[in-house]
Design a protein around this motif. Sequence first.
Motif, PDB file in Angstrom:
ATOM      1  N   LYS A   1      -2.502   6.818  11.837  1.00 11.63           N
ATOM      2  CA  LYS A   1      -2.003   6.881  10.469  1.00 11.63           C
ATOM      3  C   LYS A   1      -2.954   6.124   9.542  1.00 11.63           C
ATOM      4  O   LYS A   1      -3.556   5.110   9.930  1.00 11.63           O
ATOM      5  N   PRO A   2      -3.111   6.599   8.312  1.00 14.36           N
ATOM      6  CA  PRO A   2      -3.993   5.893   7.374  1.00 14.36           C
ATOM      7  C   PRO A   2      -3.475   4.485   7.091  1.00 14.36           C
ATOM      8  O   PRO A   2      -2.253   4.262   7.025  1.00 14.36           O
ATOM      9  N   ARG A   3      -4.387   3.563   6.937  1.00 14.60           N
ATOM     10  CA  ARG A   3      -4.038   2.190   6.606  1.00 14.60           C
ATOM     11  C   ARG A   3      -4.356   1.953   5.140  1.00 14.60           C
ATOM     12  O   ARG A   3      -5.488   2.099   4.706  1.00 14.60           O
ATOM     13  N   PHE A   4      -3.349   1.599   4.386  1.00 11.41           N
ATOM     14  CA  PHE A   4      -3.505   1.475   2.942  1.00 11.41           C
ATOM     15  C   PHE A   4      -4.157   0.142   2.576  1.00 11.41           C
ATOM     16  O   PHE A   4      -3.926  -0.878   3.234  1.00 11.41           O
ATOM     17  N   VAL A   5      -4.947   0.195   1.530  1.00 17.25           N
ATOM     18  CA  VAL A   5      -5.632  -1.015   1.039  1.00 17.25           C
ATOM     19  C   VAL A   5      -4.622  -1.846   0.254  1.00 17.25           C
ATOM     20  O   VAL A   5      -3.976  -1.340  -0.659  1.00 17.25           O
ATOM     21  N   SER A   6      -4.529  -3.117   0.596  1.00 11.16           N
ATOM     22  CA  SER A   6      -3.453  -3.920   0.050  1.00 11.16           C
ATOM     23  C   SER A   6      -3.665  -4.349  -1.397  1.00 11.16           C
ATOM     24  O   SER A   6      -2.725  -4.533  -2.107  1.00 11.16           O
ATOM     25  N   PHE A   7      -4.855  -4.540  -1.844  1.00  6.35           N
ATOM     26  CA  PHE A   7      -5.107  -4.775  -3.266  1.00  6.35           C
ATOM     27  C   PHE A   7      -6.577  -4.938  -3.497  1.00  6.35           C
ATOM     28  O   PHE A   7      -7.340  -4.007  -3.371  1.00  6.35           O
ATOM     29  N   PHE A   8      -7.005  -6.131  -3.828  1.00  7.03           N
ATOM     30  CA  PHE A   8      -8.356  -6.261  -4.343  1.00  7.03           C
ATOM     31  C   PHE A   8      -9.219  -7.019  -3.353  1.00  7.03           C
ATOM     32  O   PHE A   8     -10.240  -7.447  -3.558  1.00  7.03           O
TER      33      PHE A   8
ATOM     34  N   LEU B   1      -1.539   1.931  -8.483  1.00  6.94           N
ATOM     35  CA  LEU B   1      -0.343   2.049  -9.311  1.00  6.94           C
ATOM     36  C   LEU B   1       0.340   0.694  -9.504  1.00  6.94           C
ATOM     37  O   LEU B   1       0.843   0.386 -10.594  1.00  6.94           O
ATOM     38  N   TYR B   2       0.354  -0.119  -8.447  1.00  3.72           N
ATOM     39  CA  TYR B   2       0.941  -1.458  -8.575  1.00  3.72           C
ATOM     40  C   TYR B   2       0.141  -2.285  -9.579  1.00  3.72           C
ATOM     41  O   TYR B   2       0.714  -3.010 -10.406  1.00  3.72           O
TER      42      TYR B   2
ATOM     43  N   ALA C   1       1.202  -3.657   4.988  1.00  7.38           N
ATOM     44  CA  ALA C   1       0.217  -4.237   4.078  1.00  7.38           C
ATOM     45  C   ALA C   1       0.578  -3.987   2.617  1.00  7.38           C
ATOM     46  O   ALA C   1       0.134  -4.721   1.732  1.00  7.38           O
ATOM     47  N   ILE C   2       1.409  -2.971   2.382  1.00  6.23           N
ATOM     48  CA  ILE C   2       1.655  -2.573   0.992  1.00  6.23           C
ATOM     49  C   ILE C   2       3.127  -2.393   0.658  1.00  6.23           C
ATOM     50  O   ILE C   2       3.526  -2.489  -0.500  1.00  6.23           O
ATOM     51  N   ASN C   3       3.986  -2.153   1.668  1.00  9.03           N
ATOM     52  CA  ASN C   3       5.359  -1.740   1.352  1.00  9.03           C
ATOM     53  C   ASN C   3       6.201  -2.810   0.688  1.00  9.03           C
ATOM     54  O   ASN C   3       7.199  -2.502   0.027  1.00  9.03           O
ATOM     55  N   GLY C   4       5.819  -4.085   0.826  1.00  8.02           N
ATOM     56  CA  GLY C   4       6.559  -5.133   0.137  1.00  8.02           C
ATOM     57  C   GLY C   4       6.369  -5.096  -1.366  1.00  8.02           C
ATOM     58  O   GLY C   4       7.243  -5.531  -2.123  1.00  8.02           O
ATOM     59  N   TYR C   5       5.255  -4.573  -1.794  1.00 13.40           N
ATOM     60  CA  TYR C   5       4.950  -4.469  -3.223  1.00 13.40           C
ATOM     61  C   TYR C   5       5.275  -3.082  -3.767  1.00 13.40           C
ATOM     62  O   TYR C   5       5.673  -2.928  -4.922  1.00 13.40           O
ATOM     63  N   VAL C   6       5.060  -2.062  -2.920  1.00 12.13           N
ATOM     64  CA  VAL C   6       5.288  -0.678  -3.351  1.00 12.13           C
ATOM     65  C   VAL C   6       6.189   0.009  -2.318  1.00 12.13           C
ATOM     66  O   VAL C   6       5.727   0.757  -1.460  1.00 12.13           O
TER      67      VAL C   6
ATOM     68  N   MET D   1      -1.556  -1.190 -12.107  1.00 14.25           N
ATOM     69  CA  MET D   1      -1.221  -0.702 -13.446  1.00 14.25           C
ATOM     70  C   MET D   1       0.109  -1.268 -13.915  1.00 14.25           C
ATOM     71  O   MET D   1       0.263  -1.654 -15.077  1.00 14.25           O
ATOM     72  N   GLN D   2       1.073  -1.319 -13.014  1.00 17.99           N
ATOM     73  CA  GLN D   2       2.387  -1.867 -13.368  1.00 17.99           C
ATOM     74  C   GLN D   2       2.274  -3.316 -13.821  1.00 17.99           C
ATOM     75  O   GLN D   2       2.994  -3.775 -14.726  1.00 17.99           O
ATOM     76  N   GLN D   3       1.325  -4.042 -13.217  1.00 16.82           N
ATOM     77  CA  GLN D   3       1.126  -5.453 -13.534  1.00 16.82           C
ATOM     78  C   GLN D   3       0.130  -5.666 -14.678  1.00 16.82           C
ATOM     79  O   GLN D   3      -0.178  -6.811 -15.021  1.00 16.82           O
ATOM     80  N   GLY D   4      -0.388  -4.573 -15.236  1.00 12.40           N
ATOM     81  CA  GLY D   4      -1.365  -4.697 -16.307  1.00 12.40           C
ATOM     82  C   GLY D   4      -2.778  -4.931 -15.814  1.00 12.40           C
ATOM     83  O   GLY D   4      -3.655  -5.336 -16.591  1.00 12.40           O
ATOM     84  N   ASP D   5      -3.023  -4.684 -14.543  1.00 11.57           N
ATOM     85  CA  ASP D   5      -4.347  -4.867 -13.941  1.00 11.57           C
ATOM     86  C   ASP D   5      -4.916  -3.476 -13.625  1.00 11.57           C
ATOM     87  O   ASP D   5      -4.403  -2.779 -12.754  1.00 11.57           O
TER      88      ASP D   5
END
Length: 489
Positions: A482-489, A327-328, A260-265, A330-334
Amino acid sequence: MKAKCMMYTLIVTLICCIGLAHSQPVGMTAKNIVFKTLKFKPSIGDSVSYEYGLLKVPENRKVTGTRDIELAVLRLKAKNPTTRSPILFLSGGPGQSGISYIQEDYFQALIFDLQDDHDIILLDQRGSGRSTPSLGFPLSDADNKTIFLDEKRAIKLHNEAAAAGLADFKKRGIDIKGYNTVQNAEDLNDLRIALQTEKLNLLAYSYGTHLALALAREHASCIDQMILIGTSGPNHMHHLPVTYDKQLIRISALAAQDSAINGYVPDMMALLKSQLKKLEAHPVVIPIKDQRFKKVVHVPIGKFGLQLILRLDTGDSNDFIYFPALLYGMQQGDYRILQRYVERRYNQFNGRYGSGISAMRQASGATPDRYAQIKSQGKTAVLGTSVNTPDIYGGWQHVDLGDGFRTPFRCELPTLFVSGTLDSNTPVSNVEELLPWFSKGRQLRVENAGHEDMLPNAEVQKEIIRFFRKLEPSRRSISLLKPRFVSFF
């Protein structure tokens, strides 16, 4: 602990009163409890009777003529009375209400099962919850928007609050030197006497484990068995920065495995370091809502601010699952996710009231060797000195308990240590340090559990029940998903 379930409604109909209080000279305690029988409606099933009362204890046992304070006590009588010792639950914080835990569905499930053959005792420790006096005190208005800009402002805010607290306590006749873990432990022995029981079983969580160990050092003969969940030993109240580095590395590795997240982070640690470097050079300003004044304020966030925000939730799987997306963004200015974290902590730190409970943490302190480790590791750790800011610094004067309190001790009590492998607040390494001193100690590891994941878990609860019924353990480890990370918004 965050509420994970709906609260039940307390029914405040008084049924009867048990016992009469006898007047005592100031500073003298009558070791009995005036119990009232009440009822509440749990989340499932019929109304349940419980007993509620107050125990008087000395505020500062080291001072002649000290006044008495009152501790709130809740008792659930065993459904099938036996000779088993009562189970006393010791909550975390310090400062959490042990009685309020009964509002949680998962806690009801556990204690109603244990109640089959044990009395269950819930306690609001001195200075907390329904116990009196309250250690809350009013704070004057101040411009604290720079608290996330650098650690100097955070420390200054802490010291200003402590000064305001000391002035308020002086007016109210509160002796802050009475509010520490040693005095707290003596309260537990007084409670045992008031309950007219030879021994207590201890079910302790987080700071409650620190308190349980203080009781075990001084009054081992009054304890039958102990379960310590998320253990903070005598010298563990202040944290080692390297513990949080290791935790962030674990979170980063888990995020790298989550589609859910590793492609971006793909590398959260690298992204975190780059954002810290960016904020060190150019802090950002985040608009948030000030709940106190009901208006939008603009809060600058520097490197220290991000370190502090992450440090506060690094051990909690309910929150660190948002870190890669934060963190992603923030990197994008969001900054929307960061904004939510900042708003929550800003309002927590800038409310109308402070609490002297922080003096209890400071009193436990650390040995010179541990302080040296903290200072050395803080120079290079990813989260720097934020790990112990601001509570490692002054504020409350002349409260330290001394290194005798922090030294390890031999313990022969049957003890079950429950540790989460994703818990950086009370890491597995704490238990590994303590186990050689416990001849009848054993560890239950809970894989993928953060600080708040262990006690609510049904499999952990089964082991708790087995231990208190003196049955052989069915396992040495439990694995959570394993914890499932939130993909964004």
